[in-house]
Design a protein around this motif. Structure first.
Motif, PDB file in Angstrom:
ATOM      1  N   LEU A 144      56.845  96.018  42.743  1.00  0.00           N
ATOM      2  CA  LEU A 144      56.770  94.717  42.078  1.00  0.00           C
ATOM      3  C   LEU A 144      55.492  93.978  42.462  1.00  0.00           C
ATOM      4  CD1 LEU A 144      60.467  93.485  42.510  1.00  0.00           C
ATOM      5  CD2 LEU A 144      59.395  94.370  40.438  1.00  0.00           C
ATOM      6  N   THR A 145      55.080  94.090  43.715  1.00  0.00           N
ATOM      7  CA  THR A 145      53.878  93.383  44.171  1.00  0.00           C
ATOM      8  C   THR A 145      52.631  93.935  43.506  1.00  0.00           C
ATOM      9  OG1 THR A 145      54.888  92.875  46.309  1.00  0.00           O
ATOM     10  CG2 THR A 145      52.495  92.806  46.184  1.00  0.00           C
ATOM     11  N   PHE A 146      52.482  95.248  43.489  1.00  0.00           N
ATOM     12  CA  PHE A 146      51.272  95.851  42.935  1.00  0.00           C
ATOM     13  C   PHE A 146      51.098  95.497  41.455  1.00  0.00           C
ATOM     14  CE2 PHE A 146      51.709  99.374  46.302  1.00  0.00           C
ATOM     15  CZ  PHE A 146      51.027  98.589  47.216  1.00  0.00           C
ATOM     16  N   ILE A 176      42.886  96.163  39.528  1.00  0.00           N
ATOM     17  CA  ILE A 176      43.699  95.415  38.569  1.00  0.00           C
ATOM     18  C   ILE A 176      44.089  96.282  37.379  1.00  0.00           C
ATOM     19  CG2 ILE A 176      43.643  93.522  36.891  1.00  0.00           C
ATOM     20  CD1 ILE A 176      41.983  91.940  38.932  1.00  0.00           C
ATOM     21  N   GLU A 177      43.120  96.976  36.811  1.00  0.00           N
ATOM     22  CA  GLU A 177      43.411  97.798  35.636  1.00  0.00           C
ATOM     23  C   GLU A 177      44.336  98.962  35.991  1.00  0.00           C
ATOM     24  OE1 GLU A 177      42.716  96.938  32.660  1.00  0.00           O
ATOM     25  OE2 GLU A 177      41.574  95.185  33.331  1.00  0.00           O
ATOM     26  N   PHE A 178      44.197  99.505  37.192  1.00  0.00           N
ATOM     27  CA  PHE A 178      45.070 100.610  37.608  1.00  0.00           C
ATOM     28  C   PHE A 178      46.509 100.135  37.748  1.00  0.00           C
ATOM     29  CE2 PHE A 178      47.201 102.940  41.030  1.00  0.00           C
ATOM     30  CZ  PHE A 178      47.155 104.234  40.521  1.00  0.00           C
ATOM     31  N   PHE A 179      46.710  99.026  38.449  1.00  0.00           N
ATOM     32  CA  PHE A 179      48.067  98.524  38.656  1.00  0.00           C
ATOM     33  C   PHE A 179      48.698  98.057  37.350  1.00  0.00           C
ATOM     34  CE2 PHE A 179      47.144  97.340  43.353  1.00  0.00           C
ATOM     35  CZ  PHE A 179      47.454  98.638  43.724  1.00  0.00           C
ATOM     36  N   ARG A 180      47.905  97.556  36.429  1.00  0.00           N
ATOM     37  CA  ARG A 180      48.454  97.137  35.136  1.00  0.00           C
ATOM     38  C   ARG A 180      48.859  98.330  34.290  1.00  0.00           C
ATOM     39  NH1 ARG A 180      44.366  93.373  32.142  1.00  0.00           N
ATOM     40  NH2 ARG A 180      46.086  93.315  30.659  1.00  0.00           N
ATOM     41  N   ALA A 181      48.202  99.454  34.467  1.00  0.00           N
ATOM     42  CA  ALA A 181      48.461 100.618  33.617  1.00  0.00           C
ATOM     43  C   ALA A 181      49.633 101.459  34.111  1.00  0.00           C
ATOM     44  CB  ALA A 181      47.203 101.485  33.527  1.00  0.00           C
ATOM     45  N   VAL A 182      49.861 101.479  35.422  1.00  0.00           N
ATOM     46  CA  VAL A 182      50.921 102.326  35.984  1.00  0.00           C
ATOM     47  C   VAL A 182      52.264 101.602  35.870  1.00  0.00           C
ATOM     48  CG1 VAL A 182      51.737 103.499  38.058  1.00  0.00           C
ATOM     49  CG2 VAL A 182      49.291 103.387  37.563  1.00  0.00           C
ATOM     50  N   PRO A 183      53.311 102.268  35.370  1.00  0.00           N
ATOM     51  CA  PRO A 183      54.637 101.623  35.279  1.00  0.00           C
ATOM     52  C   PRO A 183      55.167 101.210  36.645  1.00  0.00           C
ATOM     53  CG  PRO A 183      54.556 103.626  33.953  1.00  0.00           C
ATOM     54  CD  PRO A 183      53.303 103.606  34.761  1.00  0.00           C
ATOM     55  N   VAL A 238      48.833  91.324  37.117  1.00  0.00           N
ATOM     56  CA  VAL A 238      49.089  90.401  36.003  1.00  0.00           C
ATOM     57  C   VAL A 238      48.726  88.964  36.394  1.00  0.00           C
ATOM     58  CG1 VAL A 238      50.856  89.478  34.459  1.00  0.00           C
ATOM     59  CG2 VAL A 238      50.880  91.898  35.081  1.00  0.00           C
ATOM     60  N   ILE A 239      49.113  88.546  37.600  1.00  0.00           N
ATOM     61  CA  ILE A 239      48.802  87.192  38.062  1.00  0.00           C
ATOM     62  C   ILE A 239      47.297  87.000  38.179  1.00  0.00           C
ATOM     63  CG2 ILE A 239      48.998  85.637  40.042  1.00  0.00           C
ATOM     64  CD1 ILE A 239      51.828  86.696  40.453  1.00  0.00           C
ATOM     65  N   ALA A 240      46.597  88.028  38.655  1.00  0.00           N
ATOM     66  CA  ALA A 240      45.137  87.936  38.757  1.00  0.00           C
ATOM     67  C   ALA A 240      44.504  87.692  37.394  1.00  0.00           C
ATOM     68  CB  ALA A 240      44.577  89.212  39.383  1.00  0.00           C
ATOM     69  N   GLU A 241      44.981  88.389  36.377  1.00  0.00           N
ATOM     70  CA  GLU A 241      44.435  88.191  35.037  1.00  0.00           C
ATOM     71  C   GLU A 241      44.809  86.825  34.469  1.00  0.00           C
ATOM     72  OE1 GLU A 241      42.300  90.599  33.016  1.00  0.00           O
ATOM     73  OE2 GLU A 241      42.019  90.449  35.172  1.00  0.00           O
ATOM     74  N   LEU A 242      46.010  86.348  34.784  1.00  0.00           N
ATOM     75  CA  LEU A 242      46.400  85.013  34.326  1.00  0.00           C
ATOM     76  C   LEU A 242      45.507  83.942  34.954  1.00  0.00           C
ATOM     77  CD1 LEU A 242      50.308  85.253  34.428  1.00  0.00           C
ATOM     78  CD2 LEU A 242      48.849  85.185  32.405  1.00  0.00           C
TER      79      LEU A 242
END
Length: 303
Positions: A155-157, A109-116, A162-166
């Motif tokens: 877009l999926t990654f 989660i943190e990796f996908f949130r950090a990468v553009p 983001v959805i997981a954190e929501l």
């Protein structure tokens, strides 16, 4: 009692303050109008009738605009479905009591949130070109699918993280009594989360999820970089043919606004129906509980 209440942060303006605010507002409107007029004047060569004439032709819409809209919606729809499923799995994994599973999901989660998003699209796109195994999957007519795969993957990654954190935030925001009630009727903690907490978390976080849906549609325009023929790319192709870049991009912007506004209205309608159904079920359960309580309180008649 006075109709003008003093604000918590500042006092209500007096006559001079009201006059000053009106003058500032009027000057601001004049300045903005002057800037807009200057912009239109500077772009007057790109806003002539000849630049807008291609949009009156049927082939413009059939060959450029409509395919762009369809490709944009196609990529966004696929990304929404995949991101929702992956986000749900990551949310459950991060909330798991199995520490290795929780750790792995947290890192993902943190990796996908950090990468553009664009970087992930480019990474997947170049993998389909230079990695032999993936390149062998896209041969012949499937070569044209590479940009779509890269856009949907990027877009999926990102949006799954983001959805997981929501969803996790929605579950954590619920009262602790919800979990205790689930455990009290014999459900395990996993069943309590899946059957009781997650449905309520989705309802509670639905506005944020809708906003993320709009973000997915807008971010699909990043496929322009890897030649995916979405709406922005189609508009650029149209502008190259007719030399009307400003008009083409203005039309594309209006279409993006219409698409996102329609999605927001649809999601709002679905949210309203979901909340009304949930309220109806709660009222029905409350009515049944009251009837049971009254029935249990009745004194049996003596023979």
């Amino acid at each position: 009692m006075s109709t003008q209440q003093a604000s918590v942060l500042f006092d209500a303006p007096g006559p001079r303050g009201i006059l000053r605010n009106r003058i500032i507002g009027l000057v601001g409107i004049v300045v903005i109008a002057a800037l807009v007029a200057g912009l239109i004047w500077g772009l007057r060569a790109q806003l002539t009738g000849a630049k807008w004439a291609p949009f009156l032709r049927a082939d413009t819409w059939v060959s450029y605009i409509l395919p762009g809209i369809i490709n944009t919606i196609q990529a966004a729809a696929m990304a929404v479905v995949l991101a929702s499923l992956l986000g749900l799995a990551l949310a459950l994994g991060r909330m798991s009591f199995n520490r290795p599973v929780s750790f792995v999901c947290t890192v993902i989660i943190e990796f996908f949130r950090a990468v553009p998003v664009l970087m992930m699209m480019l990474f997947v796109y170049f993998m389909t070109i230079f990695v032999p195994f993936m390149a062998s999957l896209f041969t012949g007519s499937l070569v044209e699918v590479k940009p779509l795969v890269a856009v949907v993957a990027g877009l999926t990654f990102y949006n799954s993280a983001v959805i997981a954190e929501l969803l996790r935030a929605g579950v954590n925001s619920l009262p602790r009594g919800q979990t205790e009630a689930g455990l009290g009727i014999g459900l395990s903690i996993g069943q309590t989360r899946r059957l009781i907490l997650l449905p309520q978390a989705v309802t509670a976080m639905l506005p944020a999820l809708v906003s993320q849906l709009v973000v997915i549609v807008k971010d699909s325009a990043l496929g322009y970089i890897i030649s995916y023929p979405e709406l922005l790319r189609s508009s650029q192709t149209l502008a190259s043919r007719w030399s009307n870049s400003i008009a083409a991009f203005l039309v594309a912007a209006v279409l993006f606004i219409i698409i996102n506004y329609s999605l927001t209205r649809l999601a709002g309608y679905l949210e309203g129906r979901s909340r009304s159904r949930q309220a109806g079920r709660m009222l029905k359960l409350e009515r049944l509980n009251m009837e049971d309580h009254v029935h249990n309180q009745e004194v049996p008649l003596k023979e």
